[in-house]
Design a protein around this motif. Sequence first.
Motif, PDB file in Angstrom:
ATOM      1  N   GLY A  73       5.506   1.455   1.098  1.00  0.00           N
ATOM      2  CA  GLY A  73       4.867   0.141   1.232  1.00  0.00           C
ATOM      3  C   GLY A  73       5.692  -0.963   0.607  1.00  0.00           C
ATOM      4  O   GLY A  73       5.692  -2.112   1.051  1.00  0.00           O
ATOM      5  N   LEU A  74       6.431  -0.607  -0.442  1.00  0.00           N
ATOM      6  CA  LEU A  74       7.265  -1.595  -1.139  1.00  0.00           C
ATOM      7  C   LEU A  74       8.638  -1.713  -0.483  1.00  0.00           C
ATOM      8  O   LEU A  74       9.405  -2.624  -0.788  1.00  0.00           O
ATOM      9  CB  LEU A  74       7.422  -1.152  -2.604  1.00  0.00           C
ATOM     10  CG  LEU A  74       7.786  -2.199  -3.635  1.00  0.00           C
ATOM     11  CD1 LEU A  74       6.734  -3.296  -3.690  1.00  0.00           C
ATOM     12  CD2 LEU A  74       7.933  -1.559  -5.015  1.00  0.00           C
ATOM     13  N   GLY A  75       8.952  -0.769   0.421  1.00  0.00           N
ATOM     14  CA  GLY A  75      10.256  -0.799   1.078  1.00  0.00           C
ATOM     15  C   GLY A  75      11.311  -0.019   0.328  1.00  0.00           C
ATOM     16  O   GLY A  75      12.509  -0.184   0.576  1.00  0.00           O
ATOM     17  N   LEU A  76      10.883   0.839  -0.583  1.00  0.00           N
ATOM     18  CA  LEU A  76      11.826   1.706  -1.297  1.00  0.00           C
ATOM     19  C   LEU A  76      12.020   2.990  -0.478  1.00  0.00           C
ATOM     20  O   LEU A  76      11.171   3.331   0.345  1.00  0.00           O
ATOM     21  CB  LEU A  76      11.278   2.084  -2.683  1.00  0.00           C
ATOM     22  CG  LEU A  76      11.194   0.959  -3.709  1.00  0.00           C
ATOM     23  CD1 LEU A  76      10.543   1.463  -4.995  1.00  0.00           C
ATOM     24  CD2 LEU A  76      12.585   0.409  -4.000  1.00  0.00           C
ATOM     25  N   PRO A  77      13.120   3.707  -0.721  1.00  0.00           N
ATOM     26  CA  PRO A  77      13.300   4.975  -0.012  1.00  0.00           C
ATOM     27  C   PRO A  77      12.194   5.965  -0.372  1.00  0.00           C
ATOM     28  O   PRO A  77      11.591   5.862  -1.445  1.00  0.00           O
ATOM     29  CB  PRO A  77      14.648   5.491  -0.530  1.00  0.00           C
ATOM     30  CG  PRO A  77      15.287   4.357  -1.225  1.00  0.00           C
ATOM     31  CD  PRO A  77      14.220   3.403  -1.631  1.00  0.00           C
ATOM     32  N   GLU A  78      11.956   6.916   0.529  1.00  0.00           N
ATOM     33  CA  GLU A  78      10.934   7.928   0.275  1.00  0.00           C
ATOM     34  C   GLU A  78      11.327   8.758  -0.948  1.00  0.00           C
ATOM     35  O   GLU A  78      12.462   9.219  -1.050  1.00  0.00           O
ATOM     36  CB  GLU A  78      10.852   8.834   1.511  1.00  0.00           C
ATOM     37  CG  GLU A  78       9.742   9.823   1.423  1.00  0.00           C
ATOM     38  CD  GLU A  78       9.552  10.567   2.748  1.00  0.00           C
ATOM     39  OE1 GLU A  78      10.054  10.120   3.804  1.00  0.00           O
ATOM     40  OE2 GLU A  78       8.891  11.609   2.699  1.00  0.00           O
ATOM     41  N   PRO A  79      10.402   8.953  -1.897  1.00  0.00           N
ATOM     42  CA  PRO A  79      10.749   9.766  -3.070  1.00  0.00           C
ATOM     43  C   PRO A  79      11.072  11.202  -2.668  1.00  0.00           C
ATOM     44  O   PRO A  79      10.493  11.722  -1.716  1.00  0.00           O
ATOM     45  CB  PRO A  79       9.476   9.734  -3.926  1.00  0.00           C
ATOM     46  CG  PRO A  79       8.550   8.761  -3.299  1.00  0.00           C
ATOM     47  CD  PRO A  79       9.022   8.454  -1.927  1.00  0.00           C
ATOM     48  N   ASP A  80      11.991  11.818  -3.396  1.00  0.00           N
ATOM     49  CA  ASP A  80      12.344  13.220  -3.172  1.00  0.00           C
ATOM     50  C   ASP A  80      11.301  14.064  -3.912  1.00  0.00           C
ATOM     51  O   ASP A  80      11.353  14.214  -5.132  1.00  0.00           O
ATOM     52  CB  ASP A  80      13.760  13.458  -3.720  1.00  0.00           C
ATOM     53  CG  ASP A  80      14.178  14.916  -3.670  1.00  0.00           C
ATOM     54  OD1 ASP A  80      13.320  15.794  -3.447  1.00  0.00           O
ATOM     55  OD2 ASP A  80      15.380  15.169  -3.861  1.00  0.00           O
ATOM     56  N   GLU A  81      10.321  14.595  -3.151  1.00  0.00           N
ATOM     57  CA  GLU A  81       9.180  15.262  -3.801  1.00  0.00           C
ATOM     58  C   GLU A  81       9.620  16.453  -4.648  1.00  0.00           C
ATOM     59  O   GLU A  81       9.081  16.697  -5.725  1.00  0.00           O
ATOM     60  CB  GLU A  81       8.144  15.697  -2.755  1.00  0.00           C
ATOM     61  CG  GLU A  81       6.905  16.240  -3.444  1.00  0.00           C
ATOM     62  CD  GLU A  81       5.754  16.579  -2.509  1.00  0.00           C
ATOM     63  OE1 GLU A  81       5.561  15.875  -1.501  1.00  0.00           O
ATOM     64  OE2 GLU A  81       5.039  17.551  -2.818  1.00  0.00           O
ATOM     65  N   GLY A  82      10.614  17.181  -4.168  1.00  0.00           N
ATOM     66  CA  GLY A  82      11.108  18.335  -4.926  1.00  0.00           C
ATOM     67  C   GLY A  82      11.656  17.893  -6.277  1.00  0.00           C
ATOM     68  O   GLY A  82      11.363  18.514  -7.320  1.00  0.00           O
TER      69      GLY A  82
END
Length: 281
Positions: free
Chosen positions: A53-62
């Motif tokens: 929503g903020l336009g940041l890259p998707e977090p690496d969940e692992g």
Amino acid sequence: MDGRLRAPRDAVVTAVDHGLTVGDGVFETCAVQDGQAFALTRHLRRLRTSALGLGLPEPDEGAVRDGVAAVLAAAGPQAGRLRITLTGGPGPLGSNRLTPDEQRPTLVVMAGPAVRAESARAVRVPWVRNERSAVAGLKTTSYAENVVALAEAYRRGADEAVLANTVGELCEGTGSNVLVERDGELLTPALSSGCLAGITRELLLEWAAEAGLPVREAETGELPYTVLDDVLAGGGHLTLSGSVRNVQPVVALDGSPLEPGPLSLEAQRLFQERVAERIDP
Ligand SMILES: Cc1ncc(COP(=O)(O)O)c(C=O)c1O
């Protein structure tokens, strides 16, 4: 951070981190029970929603899960809360961002102690949540408005400030969702009020529905901010929900005592019971 454990006072973020310079970041706070993060899967889902929503890259969940496991293992049984922060990483000194391929997001996972109380003391404040803000409903690190409102609450002997939105509806607290008990129901503002989609709120709505407790989202117009006048006059009760608070009846509003509502107390009990059953509901 960066796959390594650090001491709390180690320098881990550069001075040009966009999270530090302009609040370009998102975060999550989870309760920690017996060394494990409560409802981590839901919190990671919201972290992703906030980041995108903020336009940041998707977090690496692992990477986030690895960080959480490492930090909680090192923190030991004393930890009461976990904080995950993800920022745009090193960036320009202004609000503009580097291009996506130049961005190196910063991920920091921290654990610390938590103080839990059975009840809350709230105040009303003159500032509002902007339900039409570009970041409404996102858990961003731009929390200065909450810092100011919460400082005012503490100045007045309370531990939470309750905000309206720009059209005079009840919205939320600086770090909590609100519920009003009235006529045998617990009502919480709809997400269209601009409040955060709290995980505690979400779980309470689900668990209450399963248990047959009347807890629901308010319809448009059902919860104006002036409902707090009715609460003060004895025509209702107020309750807060949040990851460290869980479900807390409010026992004072603007310095005047409030009775915890019977349904609020039941919701609090139900929540405590369910929390003890599953760590990642
Ligand atoms: C502004 C705001 N509203 C509501 C909440 C409650 O959300 P949760 O139940 O996920 O902790 C928080 C949590 O910190 C918050 O910062």
